[in-house]
Design a protein around this motif. Structure first.
Motif, PDB file in Angstrom:
ATOM      1  N   ILE A  33       0.684  -1.062  -0.012  1.00 54.22           N
ATOM      2  CA  ILE A  33       0.042   0.170   0.227  1.00 54.22           C
ATOM      3  C   ILE A  33       0.903   1.352   0.087  1.00 54.22           C
ATOM      4  O   ILE A  33       0.756   2.160  -0.669  1.00 54.22           O
ATOM      5  CB  ILE A  33      -0.820   0.049   1.051  1.00 54.22           C
ATOM      6  CG1 ILE A  33      -2.012  -1.116   1.020  1.00 54.22           C
ATOM      7  CG2 ILE A  33      -1.511   1.317   1.388  1.00 54.22           C
ATOM      8  CD1 ILE A  33      -2.886  -1.290   2.198  1.00 54.22           C
ATOM      9  N   LYS A  34       1.876   1.244   0.739  1.00 51.17           N
ATOM     10  CA  LYS A  34       3.048   2.439   0.839  1.00 51.17           C
ATOM     11  C   LYS A  34       3.368   2.627  -0.704  1.00 51.17           C
ATOM     12  O   LYS A  34       3.644   3.726  -1.006  1.00 51.17           O
ATOM     13  CB  LYS A  34       3.959   2.222   1.740  1.00 51.17           C
ATOM     14  CG  LYS A  34       3.502   2.155   3.184  1.00 51.17           C
ATOM     15  CD  LYS A  34       4.876   1.898   4.072  1.00 51.17           C
ATOM     16  CE  LYS A  34       4.096   1.929   5.515  1.00 51.17           C
ATOM     17  NZ  LYS A  34       5.295   1.671   6.408  1.00 51.17           N
ATOM     18  N   ILE A  35       3.912   1.493  -1.413  1.00 46.08           N
ATOM     19  CA  ILE A  35       4.447   1.619  -2.732  1.00 46.08           C
ATOM     20  C   ILE A  35       3.342   2.191  -3.503  1.00 46.08           C
ATOM     21  O   ILE A  35       3.750   3.166  -4.406  1.00 46.08           O
ATOM     22  CB  ILE A  35       4.797   0.302  -3.275  1.00 46.08           C
ATOM     23  CG1 ILE A  35       6.016  -0.173  -2.449  1.00 46.08           C
ATOM     24  CG2 ILE A  35       5.014   0.297  -4.569  1.00 46.08           C
ATOM     25  CD1 ILE A  35       6.302  -1.458  -2.697  1.00 46.08           C
ATOM     26  N   TYR A  36       2.049   1.924  -3.482  1.00 47.84           N
ATOM     27  CA  TYR A  36       1.004   2.447  -4.274  1.00 47.84           C
ATOM     28  C   TYR A  36       0.828   4.065  -4.081  1.00 47.84           C
ATOM     29  O   TYR A  36       0.702   4.639  -4.620  1.00 47.84           O
ATOM     30  CB  TYR A  36      -0.161   1.805  -3.936  1.00 47.84           C
ATOM     31  CG  TYR A  36      -0.547   0.217  -4.909  1.00 47.84           C
ATOM     32  CD1 TYR A  36      -0.387   0.386  -6.211  1.00 47.84           C
ATOM     33  CD2 TYR A  36      -0.771  -0.744  -4.096  1.00 47.84           C
ATOM     34  CE1 TYR A  36      -0.714  -0.633  -7.193  1.00 47.84           C
ATOM     35  CE2 TYR A  36      -1.132  -1.829  -5.009  1.00 47.84           C
ATOM     36  CZ  TYR A  36      -0.929  -1.845  -6.256  1.00 47.84           C
ATOM     37  OH  TYR A  36      -1.180  -3.123  -7.182  1.00 47.84           O
ATOM     38  N   ARG A  37       0.914   4.362  -2.834  1.00 45.98           N
ATOM     39  CA  ARG A  37       0.542   5.818  -2.422  1.00 45.98           C
ATOM     40  C   ARG A  37       1.674   6.510  -2.946  1.00 45.98           C
ATOM     41  O   ARG A  37       1.580   7.541  -3.394  1.00 45.98           O
ATOM     42  CB  ARG A  37       0.652   5.875  -0.915  1.00 45.98           C
ATOM     43  CG  ARG A  37      -0.582   5.422  -0.259  1.00 45.98           C
ATOM     44  CD  ARG A  37      -0.534   5.459   1.296  1.00 45.98           C
ATOM     45  NE  ARG A  37      -1.698   4.829   1.981  1.00 45.98           N
ATOM     46  CZ  ARG A  37      -2.860   5.783   2.204  1.00 45.98           C
ATOM     47  NH1 ARG A  37      -2.818   6.943   1.764  1.00 45.98           N
ATOM     48  NH2 ARG A  37      -3.733   5.209   2.862  1.00 45.98           N
ATOM     49  N   LEU A  38       2.838   5.974  -2.814  1.00 39.26           N
ATOM     50  CA  LEU A  38       4.015   6.718  -3.490  1.00 39.26           C
ATOM     51  C   LEU A  38       4.168   6.968  -4.752  1.00 39.26           C
ATOM     52  O   LEU A  38       4.163   7.923  -5.478  1.00 39.26           O
ATOM     53  CB  LEU A  38       5.519   6.004  -3.060  1.00 39.26           C
ATOM     54  CG  LEU A  38       6.688   6.692  -3.795  1.00 39.26           C
ATOM     55  CD1 LEU A  38       6.958   8.170  -3.006  1.00 39.26           C
ATOM     56  CD2 LEU A  38       8.001   5.773  -3.349  1.00 39.26           C
ATOM     57  N   VAL A 152      -2.158   4.935 -14.534  1.00 35.29           N
ATOM     58  CA  VAL A 152      -2.494   3.826 -15.074  1.00 35.29           C
ATOM     59  C   VAL A 152      -0.959   3.086 -15.696  1.00 35.29           C
ATOM     60  O   VAL A 152      -0.912   1.768 -15.217  1.00 35.29           O
ATOM     61  CB  VAL A 152      -3.403   3.716 -16.582  1.00 35.29           C
ATOM     62  CG1 VAL A 152      -3.166   2.239 -17.096  1.00 35.29           C
ATOM     63  CG2 VAL A 152      -4.676   4.182 -16.011  1.00 35.29           C
ATOM     64  N   LEU A 153      -0.178   3.853 -16.005  1.00 33.56           N
ATOM     65  CA  LEU A 153       1.201   3.232 -16.557  1.00 33.56           C
ATOM     66  C   LEU A 153       1.960   2.848 -15.367  1.00 33.56           C
ATOM     67  O   LEU A 153       2.460   1.608 -15.027  1.00 33.56           O
ATOM     68  CB  LEU A 153       2.013   4.299 -17.319  1.00 33.56           C
ATOM     69  CG  LEU A 153       1.638   4.479 -18.633  1.00 33.56           C
ATOM     70  CD1 LEU A 153       2.426   5.499 -19.301  1.00 33.56           C
ATOM     71  CD2 LEU A 153       1.569   3.104 -19.481  1.00 33.56           C
ATOM     72  N   THR A 154       2.051   3.940 -14.143  1.00 35.19           N
ATOM     73  CA  THR A 154       2.527   3.360 -12.864  1.00 35.19           C
ATOM     74  C   THR A 154       2.018   2.281 -11.919  1.00 35.19           C
ATOM     75  O   THR A 154       2.871   1.508 -11.342  1.00 35.19           O
ATOM     76  CB  THR A 154       2.785   4.681 -11.828  1.00 35.19           C
ATOM     77  OG1 THR A 154       1.312   5.177 -11.508  1.00 35.19           O
ATOM     78  CG2 THR A 154       3.547   5.877 -12.516  1.00 35.19           C
ATOM     79  N   ARG A 155       0.676   2.112 -12.199  1.00 40.18           N
ATOM     80  CA  ARG A 155       0.090   1.028 -11.634  1.00 40.18           C
ATOM     81  C   ARG A 155       0.448  -0.362 -12.340  1.00 40.18           C
ATOM     82  O   ARG A 155       0.773  -1.413 -11.619  1.00 40.18           O
ATOM     83  CB  ARG A 155      -1.370   1.157 -11.480  1.00 40.18           C
ATOM     84  CG  ARG A 155      -1.970   2.277 -10.646  1.00 40.18           C
ATOM     85  CD  ARG A 155      -2.722   1.141  -9.278  1.00 40.18           C
ATOM     86  NE  ARG A 155      -2.747   2.394  -8.354  1.00 40.18           N
ATOM     87  CZ  ARG A 155      -3.496   1.933  -7.281  1.00 40.18           C
ATOM     88  NH1 ARG A 155      -3.946   0.829  -7.140  1.00 40.18           N
ATOM     89  NH2 ARG A 155      -3.543   2.719  -6.206  1.00 40.18           N
TER      90      ARG A 155
END
Length: 500
Positions: A33-38, A152-155
């Motif tokens: 989750i921290k990675i997603y937030r960043l 979308v690309l970063t996800r």
């Protein structure tokens, strides 16, 4: 017997909310989750800076570095920090950090689209705070286009780097097989044996005892045919597959179909045509067997159109009504203690629980006070209504009169928990008091913001009328009916008749 059985079983299903399961450890999930937030913040800030720079390319007499340096002020840094915080808050609101609820890439894409749309509205703060005009309002649409692409690309980058964390695919449909003979066992093995099966098997139902059936079936026998109605009404079941012998069990098959119709659960059988009243028959074939599927609600391309209307309508309403939402939030905060938004578990499609949002209209401890007011309930049936409820705040009374308190449910519509039109979602307390299994048929479609009974009397109607209107909507649903209900909702809300 039924209400108590229903209460016990529904509460025992809390861990099966939506059928979602996870094998991830808590620490690993928190780390992801921290990675997603960043990455989400990086995508948003980078997109903002990129649009700002490209739109000001003609204003760079001192060079790019000099141009950017002039505008990196304490005010801009604070503004950027606040924007990043709001951006993450919007993503959290759309449950993009609730990994267990993201079941497919498509679902994640819809949530990203909705979150970026609402989050882009926060970017208006930059032109508002800009004294030089370097950041203008017409940059916001460009920012939306860039940020949705970047997000979308970063996800996808995170998914590629952590393949074990990718969405788990479409949510499994919970299947119950009626029968315990060789045909039922063959069907069970063919379905469970598929590596890409879309089903989560619940068990078998038959009147034979565990000593009379195969050991595989005996371990998963959940009840008899006489208990089928209670099982369907109290458990989350998406489909019933009938595998009883046609010649010797004709009456039992007919009764099973009628029970599924009454409770509102789709059923399928292997051959012959049986008499039905409200279900829609559809022939289906796959590599293992041919069946006739009895659909309790329309299930075709029109649902895609309905979903598109929900997304566009909810998103447009949130943007247009944002000043109303802001003023309402301030009024609630200034006039009473407690949270601005009230959340409550409600039963939605297929009896699955979801968190419904409303503006808080009552005192903070309203739910704990309800037990003391049960004897004053003025409504018939399992619902709870008091015309002059002492728990309602002065501001809350106005919000209910105008239905402004329901506006946060537009977020539920964007998340897919609700639709703009459909039976109103009911609380766990009300559903646990249902006295008849047939009432469960109202859960065969998504709940909605508005429905037939809301435009025909709202809270002035009794429970029996509510149910009859809900079932009438389910049996006669069409896109035209949805449009008619939406058009009639506006004058009904403006008049305020029947609001409590």
């Amino acid at each position: 017997m039924f209400p108590q059985y229903l209460t016990n079983t529904l509460h025992s299903q809390a861990s099966l909310n939506g059928g979602t399961e996870t094998l991830w450890s808590s620490s690993d999930r928190d780390y992801l989750i921290k990675i997603y937030r960043l990455f989400d913040v990086i995508a948003a800030v980078t997109s903002l800076v990129t649009v700002f720079t490209v739109m000001n390319l003609g204003k760079l007499p001192a060079g790019l570095a000099g141009f950017l340096t002039m505008r990196i002020t304490v005010k801009n840094l604070l503004l950027l920090f606040c924007f990043s915080f709001l951006w993450q808050s919007v993503f959290k609101l759309f449950r993009l950090y609730d990994l267990a609820t993201i079941r497919s890439y498509r679902e994640e894409a819809w949530r990203l689209l909705a979150a970026c749309s609402l989050g882009s509205f926060c970017a208006i703060a930059f032109p508002l705070a800009s004294t030089s005009g370097a950041f203008s309002y017409h940059m916001v649409p460009y920012f939306f286009g860039v940020v949705i692409t970047a997000t979308v690309l970063t996800r996808h980058l995170v998914h590629a780097l952590t393949p074990g964390w990718t969405p788990l695919g479409p949510q499994a449909r919970r299947l119950l097989i009626v029968g315990s003979g060789p045909r039922a066992l063959k069907l069970y093995r063919s379905i469970i044996g598929q590596s890409n099966s879309d089903y989560k098997f619940i068990g078998f139902v038959d009147s034979r005892t565990t000593q009379e059936v195969d050991a595989t079936i005996a371990m998963q026998l959940v009840g008899s045919l006489k208990q089928l109605q209670e099982i369907l009404a109290s458990r989350i079941v998406d489909e019933v597959l009938i595998a009883l012998p046609i010649k010797s069990c004709y009456e039992q098959i007919q009764e099973t179909i009628q029970t599924c119709e009454e409770v509102g659960v789709d059923c399928k059988y292997l051959s012959d045509i049986f008499q039905v009243s409200v279900a829609k028959a559809r022939f289906e074939r796959n590599e293992h067997y041919s069946i006739v599927s009895m659909k309790m609600a329309i299930d075709d391309y029109r649902l895609l159109v309905k979903r598109a209307i929900d997304i566009v309508g909810a998103l447009s309403a949130l943007i247009m009504l944002s000043p109303v939402l802001l003023v309402t939030a301030i009024a609630i905060k200034l006039t009473s203690s407690g949270p601005i938004v009230f959340t409550q578990q409600r039963h939605g499609f297929g009896k699955r629980r979801f968190k419904m949002y409303k503006f808080r209209t009552m005192v903070q401890n309203a739910e704990s006070l309800q037990a003391q007011l049960e004897h004053k309930n003025e409504a018939q049936g399992p619902i709870f209504k008091i015309k002059n409820d002492p728990r309602i705040t002065p501001v809350g009374r106005f919000l209910r009169k105008t239905s402004i308190d329901e506006l946060p449910q537009l977020v539920n519509v964007l998340l897919g928990d609700m639709s703009l039109v459909g039976p109103r979602p009911m609380s766990e307390r009300d559903v646990a008091l249902f006295s008849e299994p047939r009432l469960m048929r109202r859960f065969s479609v998504k709940p909605g913001l508005t429905c037939l009974w809301q435009i025909n009397g709202r809270s002035n109607t009794n429970f029996d009328f509510w149910i009859s209107q809900d079932l009438k909507y389910i049996d006669n649903w069409s896109l035209g009916l949805d449009l008619a209900i939406l058009l009639k909702t506006v004058p009904a809300v403006v008049k305020g008749h029947g609001a409590v």
